[in-house]
Design a protein around this motif. Structure first.
Motif: not given
Length: 294
Positions: A51-55, A58-60, A119-126, A157-163
């Motif tokens: 469950g967490f692995g797939g999430s 996807s985040l990465l 996945w990283n707040r210092n390496n995002a895409l807008v 992004m990380v929060t929703l991945a955890l959820i």
């Protein structure tokens, strides 16, 4: 139908992979104790791993998936005044929000929309749509960019991945409990895990999966209000309200077009009016900002 078909194939692939792992490592009893009872602790651990692995996989991969699914073109070097303005605005608001400079892109959608991911707040895409740059004023577009940078700065992004990882775990866990019950109690199979277990598990993955989507969508709607607040803070409340009002105008005219399914939660605009909605109604978002202004 295609989405359900892909879901079934993915679930089947997971089951096959689990079976291979069990055979290789000789832990075929992880789902059973003495061929009779379900090993709940082992099952929950297994479901959590997948469950967490797939999430998190996807985040990465979220930036790559987003770029491909929306056909986003990353701006390596500005070729127009709009692109130069976009890069400078993202840089300014990112610095103000305390995050690293994201990659900046434009995707070829005539409708107005935008998204942020990574996945990283210092390496995002807008990324923003061509339609948004064409029809929104600079102040409105700046507020939309602030909203998206707010998603990044707030760690959405990380929060929703955890959820998503949590709900994935319990979807798989309870689906297999029901499958085990049907196989052993209803079909009275006592020779390992039978076809009743596998079919029921797949069906319950789909059923529980819909409820899980409602939970994730509810959290997404809560995060959307925070991103609006960030847009109002980074730009201005008036500009953020004006941007949402323009989105509502386009929606009322039937000009909106949602992002691909995997990107809806992080766009400025998403589907509305249902338990599966990733975004609150625009009227509610505007009202929240008006109250924030007071």
């Amino acid at each position: 139908m295609l989405r359900i078909g892909l879901f079934l194939l993915t679930n089947l692939a997971v089951l096959i992979l689990v079976g291979i792992i069990f055979n290789i490592f000789g832990i075929g009893g992880i789902l059973q104790d003495n061929g009779v009872d379900l090993n709940l602790n082992a099952l929950l651990l297994l479901c959590a791993i997948f469950g967490f692995g797939g999430s998190f996989i996807s985040l990465l991969l979220s930036k790559t998936i987003a770029r491909i699914s929306t056909r986003t073109q990353i701006i390596e070097q500005a070729r127009s005044a709009d692109e130069q303005w976009l890069i400078e605005t993202v840089r300014e608001l990112s610095r103000k929000a305390g995050i690293g400079m994201p990659d900046v892109g434009i995707f070829p959608m005539p409708q107005a929309n935008a998204f942020a991911t990574g996945w990283n707040r210092n390496n995002a895409l807008v990324s923003v749509s061509a339609g948004l740059l064409q029809r929104f004023s600079r102040d409105e577009a700046r507020a939309v960019i602030g909203h998206e940078i707010g998603h990044v700065a707030n760690g959405d992004m990380v929060t929703l991945a955890l959820i998503q990882g949590v709900v994935n775990t319990f979807v798989m866990f309870f689906a297999r409990l029901v499958g085990f019950f049907v196989d052993r109690v209803i079909l009275r199979n006592e020779q390992g895990l039978g076809i009743g277990y596998f079919i029921t598990s797949i069906v319950m993955d789909i059923v529980f999966g819909f409820f899980a989507m409602m939970i994730v969508a509810w959290f997404s709607r809560r995060r959307e209000y925070r991103a609006d607040h960030s847009g109002a803070t980074l730009a201005s409340p008036q500009s953020m309200i004006a941007a949402l009002q323009r989105l509502k105008m386009e929606s009322d005219r039937g000009h909106e077009e949602p992002l691909p399914g995997n990107m809806k939660a992080f766009g400025i605009f998403g589907n509305m009016g249902a338990l599966m909605a990733t975004h609150p109604p625009l009227d509610d978002r505007i009202l929240a900002l008006q109250n924030f202004q007071k």
